[in-house]
Design a protein around this motif. Structure first.
Motif, PDB file in Angstrom:
ATOM      1  N   PRO A  13       0.811  -1.226   0.000  1.00  0.00           N
ATOM      2  CA  PRO A  13       0.000   0.000   0.000  1.00  0.00           C
ATOM      3  C   PRO A  13       0.843   1.274   0.000  1.00  0.00           C
ATOM      4  CG  PRO A  13      -0.899  -1.586   1.552  1.00  0.00           C
ATOM      5  CD  PRO A  13       0.432  -2.117   1.114  1.00  0.00           C
ATOM      6  N   GLU A  14       1.982   1.264   0.743  1.00  0.00           N
ATOM      7  CA  GLU A  14       2.868   2.431   0.758  1.00  0.00           C
ATOM      8  C   GLU A  14       3.449   2.701  -0.620  1.00  0.00           C
ATOM      9  OE1 GLU A  14       2.794   0.126   3.005  1.00  0.00           O
ATOM     10  OE2 GLU A  14       2.775   1.031   5.003  1.00  0.00           O
ATOM     11  N   ARG A  15       3.818   1.641  -1.325  1.00  0.00           N
ATOM     12  CA  ARG A  15       4.369   1.806  -2.674  1.00  0.00           C
ATOM     13  C   ARG A  15       3.274   2.260  -3.649  1.00  0.00           C
ATOM     14  NH1 ARG A  15       9.521   0.264  -3.108  1.00  0.00           N
ATOM     15  NH2 ARG A  15      10.388  -0.971  -1.417  1.00  0.00           N
ATOM     16  N   GLY A  50      -8.143  -3.570  -2.991  1.00  0.00           N
ATOM     17  CA  GLY A  50      -7.896  -3.405  -1.558  1.00  0.00           C
ATOM     18  C   GLY A  50      -6.611  -2.630  -1.299  1.00  0.00           C
ATOM     19  N   THR A  51      -5.595  -2.886  -2.120  1.00  0.00           N
ATOM     20  CA  THR A  51      -4.327  -2.162  -1.997  1.00  0.00           C
ATOM     21  C   THR A  51      -4.522  -0.678  -2.289  1.00  0.00           C
ATOM     22  OG1 THR A  51      -3.009  -4.110  -2.574  1.00  0.00           O
ATOM     23  CG2 THR A  51      -1.977  -1.959  -2.907  1.00  0.00           C
ATOM     24  N   ILE A  52      -5.321  -0.379  -3.309  1.00  0.00           N
ATOM     25  CA  ILE A  52      -5.601   1.016  -3.646  1.00  0.00           C
ATOM     26  C   ILE A  52      -6.344   1.702  -2.503  1.00  0.00           C
ATOM     27  CG2 ILE A  52      -6.889   2.553  -5.186  1.00  0.00           C
ATOM     28  CD1 ILE A  52      -4.321   1.406  -6.400  1.00  0.00           C
ATOM     29  N   ARG A  53      -7.315   0.984  -1.899  1.00  0.00           N
ATOM     30  CA  ARG A  53      -8.059   1.569  -0.776  1.00  0.00           C
ATOM     31  C   ARG A  53      -7.115   1.919   0.375  1.00  0.00           C
ATOM     32  NH1 ARG A  53     -12.266  -1.963  -2.440  1.00  0.00           N
ATOM     33  NH2 ARG A  53     -11.455  -3.677  -1.152  1.00  0.00           N
ATOM     34  N   GLU A  54      -6.186   1.005   0.685  1.00  0.00           N
ATOM     35  CA  GLU A  54      -5.232   1.258   1.769  1.00  0.00           C
ATOM     36  C   GLU A  54      -4.287   2.408   1.411  1.00  0.00           C
ATOM     37  OE1 GLU A  54      -5.208  -0.106   4.861  1.00  0.00           O
ATOM     38  OE2 GLU A  54      -7.113  -0.941   4.145  1.00  0.00           O
ATOM     39  N   LEU A  59      -2.755   8.357   2.115  1.00  0.00           N
ATOM     40  CA  LEU A  59      -2.653   9.714   1.571  1.00  0.00           C
ATOM     41  C   LEU A  59      -3.679  10.653   2.176  1.00  0.00           C
ATOM     42  CD1 LEU A  59      -1.851   8.864  -2.157  1.00  0.00           C
ATOM     43  CD2 LEU A  59      -0.278   9.489  -0.322  1.00  0.00           C
ATOM     44  N   VAL A  60      -4.815  10.123   2.597  1.00  0.00           N
ATOM     45  CA  VAL A  60      -5.790  10.943   3.337  1.00  0.00           C
ATOM     46  C   VAL A  60      -5.186  11.371   4.665  1.00  0.00           C
ATOM     47  CG1 VAL A  60      -7.997  10.893   4.568  1.00  0.00           C
ATOM     48  CG2 VAL A  60      -7.856  10.011   2.227  1.00  0.00           C
ATOM     49  N   SER A  61      -4.513  10.435   5.360  1.00  0.00           N
ATOM     50  CA  SER A  61      -3.902  10.748   6.653  1.00  0.00           C
ATOM     51  C   SER A  61      -2.784  11.775   6.517  1.00  0.00           C
ATOM     52  CB  SER A  61      -3.355   9.485   7.318  1.00  0.00           C
ATOM     53  OG  SER A  61      -2.199   9.003   6.650  1.00  0.00           O
ATOM     54  N   ARG A  62      -2.186  11.858   5.334  1.00  0.00           N
ATOM     55  CA  ARG A  62      -1.104  12.826   5.078  1.00  0.00           C
ATOM     56  C   ARG A  62      -1.629  14.121   4.449  1.00  0.00           C
ATOM     57  NH1 ARG A  62       3.155   9.392   1.727  1.00  0.00           N
ATOM     58  NH2 ARG A  62       4.078  11.467   1.498  1.00  0.00           N
ATOM     59  N   HIS A  63      -2.937  14.267   4.414  1.00  0.00           N
ATOM     60  CA  HIS A  63      -3.590  15.472   3.882  1.00  0.00           C
ATOM     61  C   HIS A  63      -3.178  15.735   2.423  1.00  0.00           C
ATOM     62  CE1 HIS A  63      -6.001  19.055   4.473  1.00  0.00           C
ATOM     63  NE2 HIS A  63      -5.080  19.773   3.864  1.00  0.00           N
ATOM     64  N   ILE A  64      -3.128  14.654   1.654  1.00  0.00           N
ATOM     65  CA  ILE A  64      -2.854  14.764   0.224  1.00  0.00           C
ATOM     66  C   ILE A  64      -4.137  14.510  -0.577  1.00  0.00           C
ATOM     67  CG2 ILE A  64      -1.588  13.722  -1.721  1.00  0.00           C
ATOM     68  CD1 ILE A  64       0.716  13.230   0.285  1.00  0.00           C
ATOM     69  N   LEU A  65      -4.933  13.560  -0.108  1.00  0.00           N
ATOM     70  CA  LEU A  65      -6.205  13.237  -0.753  1.00  0.00           C
ATOM     71  C   LEU A  65      -7.351  13.408   0.227  1.00  0.00           C
ATOM     72  CD1 LEU A  65      -5.318   9.943  -2.682  1.00  0.00           C
ATOM     73  CD2 LEU A  65      -5.312  12.290  -3.566  1.00  0.00           C
ATOM     74  N   GLU A  66      -8.542  13.632  -0.327  1.00  0.00           N
ATOM     75  CA  GLU A  66      -9.755  13.614   0.485  1.00  0.00           C
ATOM     76  C   GLU A  66     -10.806  12.793  -0.241  1.00  0.00           C
ATOM     77  OE1 GLU A  66     -12.022  17.197   0.882  1.00  0.00           O
ATOM     78  OE2 GLU A  66     -11.084  18.110  -0.884  1.00  0.00           O
TER      79      GLU A  66
END
Length: 239
Positions: A13-15, A50-54, A59-66
């Motif tokens: 997921p990080e990658r 599932g990988t994309i969801r994670e 990225l939501v937690s890093r305030h990049i996506l919403e």
């Protein structure tokens, strides 16, 4: 363009999150732009949905996506910039925090103002003067001017044309908020005067004058903080 992630079993997921960032940058997506849907990104990166969801959660937690429910996934406003990146909310001694932030601001903001004087365009100077007038009007009406004060300092950072300075604006904004609350908004006259000195120096492209004006502006805050601290200590000793 975007490499396959199929063989990356560890931290997949990080990658995938890194690849989504590449997607944003390579396609020059801006705040408010929508990303491809989950199925399309999974197909493009050769990973499961599932990988994309994670990855999106990261990225939501890093305030990049919403995530907008029922609409899709979008690039955040000021992506990657958190409101309180250094955890100032959880520092209980606000007076000590204000003193430490004063030292930080004295290291950064006078030089930032000097750069703004060298680099600001005429239109940008007009915008800065407009905000200074709006702050003066709010102060004279005894209305809250915190939001406009933050806008004023943010604009000066933008006029410096230094992208790193713009990225530390959340820290400076925290400092401005703490200063205004600690001094109980008692520096109204000094705020109007030093803001105008700053605008005049930047308008004259006087970098030394802008630096001195910002130093004076911050020194007024420090003096008032010291006065408040002394009064507090006397009250404590008198009990």
């Amino acid at each position: 363009m975007l490499e396959s992630l199929q063989n990356e079993k560890k931290l997949l997921p990080e990658r995938a999150a890194e690849q989504i960032i590449k997607l944003i940058m390579e396609n020059e997506l801006r705040e408010g732009d929508q990303l491809p849907n989950e199925f399309e990104m999974a197909k493009q990166f050769h990973v499961g949905r599932g990988t994309i969801r994670e990855a999106v959660k990261i990225l939501v937690s890093r305030h990049i996506l919403e995530i907008r429910r029922g609409c899709g996934t979008y690039v955040c406003t000021n992506p990657g910039k958190m409101e309180d990146p250094l955890g100032f909310t959880f520092i209980s001694d606000k007076k000590k925090l204000a003193q430490d932030l004063y030292e930080l601001r004295m290291m950064i903001e006078p030089n930032m103002a000097a750069l703004a004087a060298e680099r600001a365009s005429e239109d940008e100077i007009v915008s800065l003067q407009k905000v200074a007038y709006e702050i003066k009007d709010l102060i004279e009406k005894k209305e809250d001017y915190l939001e406009k004060d933050i806008e004023f300092h943010t604009l000066i950072s933008q006029l410096s044309k230094n992208s790193v300075v713009s990225n530390i604006i959340p820290v400076l904004q925290s400092g401005i908020s703490v200063f205004i609350h600690i001094t109980n908004k008692s520096l109204m006259k000094e705020t109007i005067e030093t803001h105008q000195l700053l605008v005049n120096a930047i308008a004259s492209h006087d970098s030394k004058g802008a630096k001195k004006a910002m130093e004076k502006h911050l020194e007024f805050n420090k003096k008032k903080m010291d006065e408040i601290a002394d009064l507090y200590e006397k009250e404590v000793d008198g009990k």
